[in-house]
Design a protein around this motif. Structure first.
Motif, PDB file in Angstrom:
ATOM      1  N   UNK A 354       0.828  -1.208   0.000  1.00 15.81           N
ATOM      2  CA  UNK A 354       0.000   0.000   0.000  1.00 15.81           C
ATOM      3  C   UNK A 354       0.859   1.254   0.000  1.00 15.81           C
ATOM      4  N   UNK A 355       1.898   1.251   0.829  1.00 18.98           N
ATOM      5  CA  UNK A 355       2.783   2.407   0.899  1.00 18.98           C
ATOM      6  C   UNK A 355       3.484   2.638  -0.440  1.00 18.98           C
ATOM      7  N   UNK A 356       3.950   1.541  -1.064  1.00 16.21           N
ATOM      8  CA  UNK A 356       4.645   1.657  -2.352  1.00 16.21           C
ATOM      9  C   UNK A 356       3.726   2.210  -3.424  1.00 16.21           C
ATOM     10  N   UNK A 357       2.489   1.712  -3.490  1.00 12.54           N
ATOM     11  CA  UNK A 357       1.541   2.208  -4.489  1.00 12.54           C
ATOM     12  C   UNK A 357       1.206   3.678  -4.254  1.00 12.54           C
ATOM     13  N   UNK A 358       0.996   4.044  -3.003  1.00 15.46           N
ATOM     14  CA  UNK A 358       0.650   5.426  -2.675  1.00 15.46           C
ATOM     15  C   UNK A 358       1.789   6.378  -3.021  1.00 15.46           C
ATOM     16  N   UNK A 359       3.009   6.022  -2.617  1.00 19.44           N
ATOM     17  CA  UNK A 359       4.159   6.873  -2.895  1.00 19.44           C
ATOM     18  C   UNK A 359       4.435   6.929  -4.394  1.00 19.44           C
ATOM     19  N   UNK A 360       4.347   5.781  -5.068  1.00 17.40           N
ATOM     20  CA  UNK A 360       4.570   5.744  -6.511  1.00 17.40           C
ATOM     21  C   UNK A 360       3.551   6.569  -7.262  1.00 17.40           C
ATOM     22  N   UNK A 361       2.284   6.500  -6.837  1.00 15.61           N
ATOM     23  CA  UNK A 361       1.231   7.283  -7.481  1.00 15.61           C
ATOM     24  C   UNK A 361       1.488   8.775  -7.337  1.00 15.61           C
ATOM     25  N   UNK A 362       1.871   9.197  -6.134  1.00 14.99           N
ATOM     26  CA  UNK A 362       2.130  10.615  -5.896  1.00 14.99           C
ATOM     27  C   UNK A 362       3.315  11.098  -6.728  1.00 14.99           C
ATOM     28  N   UNK A 363       4.393  10.327  -6.750  1.00 18.95           N
ATOM     29  CA  UNK A 363       5.586  10.735  -7.489  1.00 18.95           C
ATOM     30  C   UNK A 363       5.315  10.815  -8.986  1.00 18.95           C
ATOM     31  N   UNK A 364       4.601   9.812  -9.525  1.00 14.65           N
ATOM     32  CA  UNK A 364       4.335   9.817 -10.958  1.00 14.65           C
ATOM     33  C   UNK A 364       3.390  10.948 -11.334  1.00 14.65           C
ATOM     34  N   UNK A 365       2.411  11.220 -10.485  1.00 11.98           N
ATOM     35  CA  UNK A 365       1.501  12.328 -10.759  1.00 11.98           C
ATOM     36  C   UNK A 365       2.260  13.653 -10.783  1.00 11.98           C
ATOM     37  N   UNK A 366       3.212  13.802  -9.857  1.00 14.29           N
ATOM     38  CA  UNK A 366       4.033  15.024  -9.838  1.00 14.29           C
ATOM     39  C   UNK A 366       4.860  15.140 -11.121  1.00 14.29           C
ATOM     40  N   UNK A 367       5.390  14.024 -11.592  1.00 13.93           N
ATOM     41  CA  UNK A 367       6.189  14.035 -12.818  1.00 13.93           C
ATOM     42  C   UNK A 367       5.347  14.457 -14.008  1.00 13.93           C
ATOM     43  N   UNK A 368       4.130  13.940 -14.086  1.00 12.41           N
ATOM     44  CA  UNK A 368       3.282  14.174 -15.250  1.00 12.41           C
ATOM     45  C   UNK A 368       2.703  15.587 -15.307  1.00 12.41           C
ATOM     46  N   UNK A 369       2.861  16.356 -14.254  1.00 10.98           N
ATOM     47  CA  UNK A 369       2.372  17.732 -14.275  1.00 10.98           C
ATOM     48  C   UNK A 369       3.451  18.724 -14.677  1.00 10.98           C
ATOM     49  N   UNK A 370       4.659  18.249 -14.969  1.00 11.23           N
ATOM     50  CA  UNK A 370       5.781  19.120 -15.321  1.00 11.23           C
ATOM     51  C   UNK A 370       5.789  19.427 -16.821  1.00 11.23           C
ATOM     52  N   UNK A 371       6.486  20.480 -17.253  1.00 14.54           N
ATOM     53  CA  UNK A 371       6.642  20.760 -18.689  1.00 14.54           C
ATOM     54  C   UNK A 371       7.359  19.609 -19.393  1.00 14.54           C
TER      55      UNK A 371
END
Length: 505
Positions: A354-371
């Protein structure tokens, strides 16, 4: 069956509270940015997916063991798992199974172990680290040319699974969307989050394949490629209520509604299979009353037909007879509904997942909002361990250096597997263990098994993919070009065989 549909921001409060895992992100991402992100993800995928020279190396090892066992012990060895499915990582092992009378498994295992130990230092194949694991499922582990090899006995479930997964990949099409997504997600699970490995109380490779299949099945029209599948995978399972639900291919099911058919150990017959399906269909109906529906590509009818065609009768080994063994993590095996693919995961490791999925989701979402350019660089950082391990031109499964990340690409393996060969191996295994054609081909069919297989295969291949639908207000992941991924990332003509693509609206 009522189809599941993608959750939206307009979901009822009862739905969202009873099943938060169905509430998907409303983050909007520009189409061009998704194109850039998917292209960079494919470049990363190029460094880890099977390549031609690694296929050759692994095929030579398989042939070596098959010849050794055939010559010394007079029986057959079949390859199953991620190697023939063409979804293995550079560090992936080779899974083999030896056919033997069930009352001779231990004798055969000891004999083969002695043969392999005698090969240590004597063979050009460099056999080392031979050990016999005498558990409920007997396994011989060794390394051949530095690649890990697991040799089991009468692992018919593995032969069933590869037939099912190969057919599913063909039905989904879109240049092997399922296989490419599985490889990318497997790389994240293995290299980045360290949550893959049934032998250490974590998730098994086959269980992961079913989790990925579930995501693609309920999100198919909106997926632009493997990165979109990873995004959905992380976001979905980060909020999945494992205490209340289990995962099936075609939807989540309330654990409380799972079958509990107590009884003595016995063979799972066609009658029992029907009984199991009846319970699962009832469970799904109960679930659909609570949650907003999703539209799926592969429904329970398709899975039922695959189960009828591919599954192999086995002895029930669970304490509650034919019931589904509930564990902290529950994933239903599509080829045997009383088998919990999440049984290897311990209570503590469920929290780790659960922790891995949550952290991975947050990190990838942050990446996808960048230029664009920044996003590409950050995506490489997201797969930092993967590229550090495999992006420098070295692979565990080949001796010579391969193309390093960012400098071109090696010659890809053909991702389309040998379905006919897999099915033939399964048929041989059924015959070896006394399963005649009449035992497993649907009643009333007076024809050869190849006729039945081909009819079933064509029917699902031509009619299983639904038309595209509106995506509502959920996560916007636009459909990308149907151009072959090998064409997009190669200067030379594609060697891939063409596969059916999803119909376009």
């Amino acid at each position: 069956m009522v189809d599941l549909k993608e959750g939206t921001s307009n979901s009822s409060s009862s739905s969202s509270s009873s099943s938060p895992s169905l509430s998907l992100s409303t983050m909007q991402i520009d189409r061009e940015l998704w194109m850039i992100a998917e292209e960079r993800a494919q470049e990363i995928l190029n460094t880890i997916q099977p390549i031609y020279v690694s296929d050759i190396t692994r095929s030579e090892i398989v042939n070596y063991v098959q010849t050794l066992v055939k010559d010394r012990l007079g029986t057959e060895v079949f390859n199953f798992g991620s190697v023939p499915l063409k979804t293995y990582l550079p560090d992936g092992d080779i899974d083999l199974t030896v056919l033997t009378p069930k009352d001779k498994e231990e004798n055969m295992a000891k004999a083969l172990c002695s043969i392999l130990q005698a090969e240590d230092g004597e063979s050009d194949f460099q056999v080392t680290d031979v050990q016999y694991i005498q558990a409920q499922v007997k396994v011989i582990k060794c390394k051949i040319r530095k690649i890990s090899v697991d040799i089991s006995f009468n692992q018919m479930a593995g032969l069933c699974a590869i037939c099912f997964l190969e057919q599913v990949d063909t039905i989904f099409g879109r240049d092997h969307l399922f296989k490419r997504s599985l490889i990318l997600i497997k790389a994240w699970c293995y290299y980045e989050s360290r949550i893959l490995g049934a032998n250490t109380g974590l998730i098994s490779t086959y269980a992961l394949a079913v989790l990925v299949l579930h995501i693609i099945n309920i999100s198919y029209p909106s997926l632009s490629g493997p990165l979109a599948a990873l995004f959905k995978f992380l976001e979905y399972y980060a909020s999945f209520d494992w205490d209340k639900y289990c995962v099936t291919v075609y939807g989540q099911v309330l654990i409380s509604s799972l079958p509990d058919m107590t009884g003595k150990d016995t063979e799972i017959t066609r009658h029992h299979l029907s009984y199991v399906f009846l319970y699962f269909e009832t469970s799904l109906v109960a679930l659909y009353v609570e949650t907003e529906h999703h539209e799926v590509v592969l429904n329970e009818k398709f899975v039922r037909e695959c189960m009828e065609l591919y599954s192999f009768p086995t002895k029930a080994v669970h304490a509650n007879g034919l019931g589904f063994p509930v564990r902290p993590l529950n994933i239903v095996d599509p080829m045997k509904h009383t088998n919990n693919l999440g049984r290897s995961v311990t209570v503590g490791n469920v929290k780790r997942l659960r922790h891995a999925f949550t952290l991975g989701s947050k990190k990838l979402k942050d990446v996808l909002t960048l230029p664009g350019e920044t996003m590409g660089w950050k995506l490489e950082k997201f797969f930092g361990n993967t590229l550090e391990r495999n992006g420098k031109g070295q692979r565990l499964d080949v001796e010579e250096p391969v193309t390093a990340f960012g400098t071109g690409r090696s010659e890809f393996s053909e991702l389309r597997g040998d379905f006919e060969g897999y099915f033939n191996s399964l048929v041989y295994g059924k015959w070896f263990h006394g399963e005649t054609q009449q035992n497993w081909i649907p009643q009333g069919q007076d024809t050869s098994y190849w006729d039945i297989l081909n009819g079933f295969y064509r029917k699902n291949l031509n009619g299983a993919i639904p038309m595209q639908r509106s995506r509502g207000t959920g996560t916007y992941i636009p459909e990308m070009s149907q151009q072959s991924y090998t064409d997009r990332f190669s200067n030379k003509p594609s060697r891939m065989k063409s596969l059916p693509s999803a119909p376009r609206s």
